[in-house]
Design an enzyme around this catalytic site. Structure first.
Site, short mmCIF file in Angstrom:
data_model
loop_
_atom_site.label_atom_id
_atom_site.label_comp_id
_atom_site.label_asym_id
_atom_site.label_seq_id
_atom_site.Cartn_x
_atom_site.Cartn_y
_atom_site.Cartn_z
N ARG A 69 -3.24 -2.89 1.45
CA ARG A 69 -1.89 -3.17 2.43
C ARG A 69 -2.27 -2.85 3.77
O ARG A 69 -1.75 -3.52 4.74
CB ARG A 69 -0.93 -2.48 1.95
CG ARG A 69 -0.25 -2.93 0.75
CD ARG A 69 0.76 -2.09 0.25
NE ARG A 69 0.30 -1.03 -0.32
CZ ARG A 69 -0.06 -0.50 -1.73
NH1 ARG A 69 -0.21 -1.65 -2.28
NH2 ARG A 69 -0.36 0.60 -1.99
N GLU A 106 -4.41 10.07 -5.76
CA GLU A 106 -3.49 11.19 -5.96
C GLU A 106 -3.32 10.80 -7.58
O GLU A 106 -2.95 11.68 -8.43
CB GLU A 106 -2.13 11.02 -5.67
CG GLU A 106 -1.28 9.74 -5.70
CD GLU A 106 -0.25 9.66 -4.91
OE1 GLU A 106 0.86 10.31 -5.28
OE2 GLU A 106 -0.06 9.03 -3.63
#
Length: 181
Positions: A69, A106
């Site tokens: 992105r 994560e």
């Protein structure tokens, strides 16, 4: 001017959606796709980044976008600033000689890479991505820039998830975020 900036921030904020349990249970995913769909919101993001860079980093040589992105916002900003754009990709996506760094996400592990001739030693760069969570991806990109001997001026994201404290991995580099959760 401050009212215009606040209006742009509110527009951007309204175009961020939350999806619980994506990509896995326990993660609240912040989706920037509605920003891309709305020309005014996309322009607002680009305006806000441009304003920040012109005020704080007028000497920037390159915008470095993170897969994937960062590729959406980085070229728009680079074009406005009249500077080049460079890709940091996931391992195996770039042709030719590359440099790579392994890092933690994560929700797993990944490897980032850059073409070894993308950044010249001493070039002043800004890193851009959509979101800072645990900081693994931006950390890896910073490590790649160190391997390239670039001068890192700072990092920029649309969204910072403050509770995950990713800013600690980005230090000593500065972080500019539009929206914080």
């Amino acid at each position: 001017m401050a009212a215009d900036r606040e209006a742009k921030l509110q527009l951007v904020h309204r175009h961020i959606r939350a999806f619980p349990d994506f990509p896995k249970k326990g993660i609240l995913f912040r989706d920037i796709c509605p920003i891309l769909k709305d020309p005014a919101a996309l322009t607002a993001v680009t305006d806000l980044f441009e304003e920040h860079v012109r005020k704080n980093h007028p000497q920037v040589d390159l915008i470095v976008g993170l897969d994937a992105r960062g590729f959406l916002f980085g070229p728009l900003l680079a074009q406005r600033l009249g500077v080049g754009f460079v890709l940091v990709r996931k391992k195996g996506k770039l042709p030719g000689p590359t440099l790579s760094v392994l890092y933690d996400l994560e929700y797993g592990k990944a490897e980032a890479e850059i073409q070894d001739d993308s950044v010249a030693p001493g070039q002043k760069i800004l890193l851009i991505d959509d979101l800072l969570a645990t900081g693994g991806t931006l950390y890896a990109a910073c490590e790649l820039m160190k391997k390239q001997q670039a001068e890192i001026l700072g990092c920029m994201v649309i969204i910072e998830l403050k509770e995950l404290n990713g800013i600690e991995k980005v230090k000593p580099h500065s972080l500019f975020s539009l929206i914080q959760y």
